[in-house]
Design a protein around this motif. Structure first.
Motif, short mmCIF file in Angstrom:
data_model
loop_
_atom_site.label_atom_id
_atom_site.label_comp_id
_atom_site.label_asym_id
_atom_site.label_seq_id
_atom_site.Cartn_x
_atom_site.Cartn_y
_atom_site.Cartn_z
N MET A 18 -27.47 121.34 50.21
CA MET A 18 -26.38 121.61 49.82
C MET A 18 -25.56 120.37 49.60
SD MET A 18 -25.04 124.76 52.36
CE MET A 18 -26.13 124.37 53.97
N PRO A 19 -24.70 120.38 48.31
CA PRO A 19 -23.90 119.06 48.00
C PRO A 19 -22.88 118.81 48.85
CG PRO A 19 -23.03 121.23 46.78
CD PRO A 19 -24.35 121.41 47.57
N ILE A 20 -22.48 117.42 49.11
CA ILE A 20 -21.30 116.85 50.04
C ILE A 20 -20.66 115.80 48.79
CG2 ILE A 20 -22.60 115.24 50.96
CD1 ILE A 20 -20.73 115.63 53.29
N THR A 21 -19.57 115.68 48.88
CA THR A 21 -18.77 114.74 48.13
C THR A 21 -19.08 113.23 48.70
OG1 THR A 21 -16.91 114.94 49.11
CG2 THR A 21 -17.06 116.33 47.36
N ASP A 22 -18.81 111.96 47.95
CA ASP A 22 -18.80 110.77 48.44
C ASP A 22 -17.85 110.79 49.71
OD1 ASP A 22 -20.12 108.36 48.30
OD2 ASP A 22 -18.23 107.65 47.77
N LEU A 23 -16.75 111.24 49.30
CA LEU A 23 -15.75 111.15 50.14
C LEU A 23 -15.93 111.87 51.72
CD1 LEU A 23 -12.83 110.13 51.18
CD2 LEU A 23 -12.00 112.34 50.15
N GLY A 24 -16.54 112.90 51.51
CA GLY A 24 -17.06 113.91 52.87
C GLY A 24 -18.15 113.07 53.44
N TRP A 25 -19.14 112.26 52.80
CA TRP A 25 -20.12 111.61 53.25
C TRP A 25 -19.47 110.28 53.96
CZ3 TRP A 25 -21.99 106.63 53.36
CH2 TRP A 25 -23.22 106.67 54.12
N GLN A 26 -18.51 109.93 53.50
CA GLN A 26 -17.83 108.57 54.07
C GLN A 26 -17.15 108.98 55.22
OE1 GLN A 26 -18.07 105.47 53.35
NE2 GLN A 26 -19.30 105.83 51.37
N LEU A 27 -16.35 110.12 55.50
CA LEU A 27 -15.76 110.84 56.63
C LEU A 27 -16.73 110.90 57.57
CD1 LEU A 27 -13.18 113.20 54.93
CD2 LEU A 27 -12.49 110.99 56.27
N ASN A 28 -17.76 111.65 57.50
CA ASN A 28 -19.10 111.87 58.41
C ASN A 28 -19.52 110.48 58.95
OD1 ASN A 28 -19.09 114.76 58.81
ND2 ASN A 28 -19.84 114.91 56.67
N LEU A 29 -19.78 109.68 58.22
CA LEU A 29 -20.25 108.38 58.45
C LEU A 29 -19.32 107.59 59.46
CD1 LEU A 29 -22.39 105.73 58.27
CD2 LEU A 29 -20.84 104.98 56.30
N GLN A 30 -18.15 107.86 59.21
CA GLN A 30 -16.92 107.27 60.19
C GLN A 30 -16.78 108.05 61.36
OE1 GLN A 30 -15.17 104.38 59.63
NE2 GLN A 30 -14.93 104.83 61.87
N ARG A 31 -17.07 109.22 61.39
CA ARG A 31 -17.40 110.22 62.81
C ARG A 31 -18.47 109.44 63.57
NH1 ARG A 31 -17.57 116.04 62.00
NH2 ARG A 31 -17.42 116.08 64.30
N CYS A 32 -19.71 109.27 62.85
CA CYS A 32 -20.77 108.58 63.57
C CYS A 32 -20.59 107.38 64.06
CB CYS A 32 -21.82 108.79 62.48
SG CYS A 32 -23.58 108.09 63.05
N ILE A 33 -19.97 106.66 63.35
CA ILE A 33 -19.52 105.09 63.82
C ILE A 33 -18.66 105.37 65.09
CG2 ILE A 33 -18.43 102.99 63.44
CD1 ILE A 33 -19.32 103.36 60.31
N ASP A 34 -17.52 106.05 65.12
CA ASP A 34 -16.68 106.40 66.27
C ASP A 34 -17.57 107.03 67.44
OD1 ASP A 34 -14.80 105.40 64.77
OD2 ASP A 34 -13.91 107.53 64.26
N TYR A 35 -18.32 107.89 67.20
CA TYR A 35 -19.37 108.39 68.22
C TYR A 35 -20.25 107.24 68.80
CZ TYR A 35 -23.28 110.93 70.43
OH TYR A 35 -24.51 111.49 71.37
N PHE A 36 -20.62 106.38 68.11
CA PHE A 36 -21.56 105.16 68.64
C PHE A 36 -20.77 104.46 69.57
CE2 PHE A 36 -25.01 105.93 65.25
CZ PHE A 36 -25.90 106.53 65.87
N ASN A 37 -19.67 104.03 68.85
CA ASN A 37 -18.65 103.09 69.53
C ASN A 37 -18.12 103.65 70.81
OD1 ASN A 37 -18.89 101.18 67.52
ND2 ASN A 37 -17.29 101.94 66.44
N ASN A 38 -18.15 104.81 71.34
CA ASN A 38 -17.96 105.35 72.30
C ASN A 38 -18.92 105.61 73.50
OD1 ASN A 38 -14.99 105.79 72.39
ND2 ASN A 38 -15.40 107.16 70.61
N LYS A 39 -20.19 105.17 73.17
CA LYS A 39 -21.36 105.20 73.96
C LYS A 39 -21.35 103.96 74.58
CE LYS A 39 -22.61 109.35 73.14
NZ LYS A 39 -22.35 110.46 74.31
N PRO A 40 -21.92 103.93 75.95
CA PRO A 40 -22.08 102.70 76.73
C PRO A 40 -23.06 101.90 76.30
CG PRO A 40 -22.78 104.52 78.17
CD PRO A 40 -22.03 105.02 76.83
N TYR A 41 -24.24 102.60 75.67
CA TYR A 41 -25.26 101.87 75.28
C TYR A 41 -26.11 102.40 74.10
CZ TYR A 41 -27.22 105.18 78.58
OH TYR A 41 -27.24 106.37 79.54
N LEU A 42 -26.83 101.79 73.32
CA LEU A 42 -27.38 102.57 72.15
C LEU A 42 -28.69 101.88 71.91
CD1 LEU A 42 -24.69 102.14 69.36
CD2 LEU A 42 -25.23 104.06 70.40
#
Length: 173
Positions: free
Chosen positions: A111-135
């Motif tokens: 299924m297609p996603i726009t570049d903006l949609g991908w960038q928004l999902n990437l930012q959600r992922c970064i925010d998720y990682f930044n709220n974890k105590p360890y990776l």
């Protein structure tokens, strides 16, 4: 190393979060992850199999509906993911652009996603990682033939995910 440049302002998010971490005077973000906007406090990089087992069994599950990881009588690591079991092929998205338009069979699975949609999902992922105590970070290669081989860095929030990727990738020697 894959270098992502999110459209959303990671520097603003980083400065706000840096104030939160200012209590820990010894905190130094990992420079390789920081350029992608990830500033986790503790990073476990390229662990051995026993270390992944230990980390998986040591930490409580992040999902309250799952049980703790354990080692079975045969020596396998047993992990439960609650409701999210199995593959989700209909959750896959591919950025639709001039490179992928004629090369991808679009439909229920691709299924297609726009570049903006991908960038928004990437930012959600970064925010998720930044709220974890360890990776966990796993570095490796995709592809056996050196001519086509790709360097890959996988960042995980769970030890059993990192263990799976350690088994899937070719480890650097």
């Amino acid at each position: 190393h894959i270098n992502f440049k999110p459209m959303l302002n990671c520097a603003t998010r980083l400065s706000k979060s840096a104030r939160f971490f200012s209590i820990d005077r010894n905190f130094k973000p990992d420079p390789l992850l920081l350029e992608d906007g990830i500033f986790a406090r503790k990073i476990y990089r390229n662990l051995t199999v026993p270390e992944y087992y230990e980390m998986a069994c040591q930490h409580d599950p992040s999902n309250p509906f799952t049980t703790r990881n354990f080692i079975s009588s045969s020596g396998a690591l047993c992990s439960y993911s609650a409701y999210a079991t199995g593959r989700t092929p209909k959750a896959k998205r591919i950025v639709q652009d001039y490179e992928t338009l004629g090369k991808v069979w679009w439909g229920d699975v691709n299924m297609p996603i726009t570049d903006l949609g991908w960038q928004l999902n990437l930012q959600r992922c970064i925010d998720y990682f930044n709220n974890k105590p360890y990776l966990y970070v796993v570095d490796g290669y995709l592809g056996w033939d050196p001519k086509y081989r790709m360097k890959i860095r996988v960042i995980c929030a769970r030890a059993y995910h990192a263990l799976f990727m350690r088994n899937m990738l070719i480890r650097p020697t």
